[in-house]
Write an enzyme that holds these catalytic residues in place. Sequence first.
Site, PDB file in Angstrom:
ATOM      1  N   GLU A 186       0.831  -1.210   0.000  1.00 37.90           N
ATOM      2  CA  GLU A 186       0.000   0.000   0.000  1.00 37.90           C
ATOM      3  C   GLU A 186       0.865   1.259   0.000  1.00 37.90           C
ATOM      4  O   GLU A 186       0.606   2.205  -0.742  1.00 37.90           O
ATOM      5  CB  GLU A 186      -0.940   0.007   1.217  1.00 37.90           C
ATOM      6  CG  GLU A 186      -2.007  -1.076   1.197  1.00 37.90           C
ATOM      7  CD  GLU A 186      -3.024  -0.927   0.071  1.00 37.90           C
ATOM      8  OE1 GLU A 186      -3.190   0.181  -0.456  1.00 37.90           O
ATOM      9  OE2 GLU A 186      -3.647  -1.944  -0.288  1.00 37.90           O
TER      10      GLU A 186
ATOM     11  N   ASN B  55       1.253   3.830  -3.163  1.00 32.72           N
ATOM     12  CA  ASN B  55       0.937   5.256  -2.986  1.00 32.72           C
ATOM     13  C   ASN B  55       2.070   6.141  -3.493  1.00 32.72           C
ATOM     14  O   ASN B  55       1.829   7.168  -4.147  1.00 32.72           O
ATOM     15  CB  ASN B  55       0.662   5.566  -1.513  1.00 32.72           C
ATOM     16  CG  ASN B  55      -0.751   5.188  -1.098  1.00 32.72           C
ATOM     17  OD1 ASN B  55      -1.560   4.786  -1.922  1.00 32.72           O
ATOM     18  ND2 ASN B  55      -1.031   5.313   0.183  1.00 32.72           N
TER      19      ASN B  55
ATOM     20  N   ARG C 143      -9.541   3.585  -7.243  1.00 37.09           N
ATOM     21  CA  ARG C 143      -8.860   3.423  -5.963  1.00 37.09           C
ATOM     22  C   ARG C 143      -9.948   3.536  -4.891  1.00 37.09           C
ATOM     23  O   ARG C 143     -10.907   4.299  -5.044  1.00 37.09           O
ATOM     24  CB  ARG C 143      -7.795   4.510  -5.722  1.00 37.09           C
ATOM     25  CG  ARG C 143      -6.788   4.712  -6.803  1.00 37.09           C
ATOM     26  CD  ARG C 143      -6.123   3.466  -7.311  1.00 37.09           C
ATOM     27  NE  ARG C 143      -5.398   2.686  -6.319  1.00 37.09           N
ATOM     28  CZ  ARG C 143      -4.602   1.659  -6.631  1.00 37.09           C
ATOM     29  NH1 ARG C 143      -4.449   1.285  -7.897  1.00 37.09           N
ATOM     30  NH2 ARG C 143      -3.974   0.993  -5.692  1.00 37.09           N
TER      31      ARG C 143
END
Length: 183
Positions: free
Chosen positions: A65, A69, A140
């Site tokens: 994650e 990002n 997302r």
Amino acid sequence: MVLEKEINNECVCAQTGVYMKNEMELVFDAISNNESFARVAVAAFVSPLNPTLEEMADIKTAVSEAVTNAIIHGYENLYGYGRHGEVPTAHPTIHAGKVRLHCILEGDILHIEVEDKGKGIPDISQAMEPLFTTKPQLERSGMGFAFMEAFMDDLEVESEVNNGTVVRMKKKLGTGAWIGSEE
Ligand SMILES: Nc1ncnc2c1ncn2[C@@H]1O[C@H](COP(=O)(O)OP(=O)(O)OP(=O)(O)O)[C@@H](O)[C@H]1O
Ligand SMILES: [Mg+2]
């Protein structure tokens, strides 16, 4: 002696009683292929502590994650992250920048830092709210920070607009049942 102090105070794994201090740093291109590279690298790094499958899955998800990002938000390199396999045309920059992954194992505590030098986050509290996303067009879900928070024991985010973002996470290992602990 420094070593004795470290052994006594911090760096002994509670479960194995083994002295463990280890550090690694990786710098890689902000491209989608390196998301799985980072995940696997951290998994290999913590494996000497014999983490449970659940701990391993938590760590890998949190790393994924944070690295995703950095790539898609920090550098806006969306190549490889298209919806339903499409390649988005909006910002198809390749090799947009570098992501730095820094890990320290101290006893049974794992520290992970994921850093980019990308565009930064204007409002960190808002960004960390579950379901908040600035890329809904890519489907997302706005759950990345929520997962990092849920799967790790500690999460801190530092960011400056146009100067990048650092995500710091901590996890204490060895809190679940060990694989093979019945032996
Ligand atoms: N490294 C970063 N650089 C710039 N902005 C970021 C960074 N990380 C997160 N953000 C911002 O924080 C928002 C929330 O991030 P989060 O990971 O929770 O959700 P998401 O990435 O939008 O969706 P998901 O992770 O569920 O696919 C992002 O939409 C983005 O605006
Ligand atoms: Mg995310």
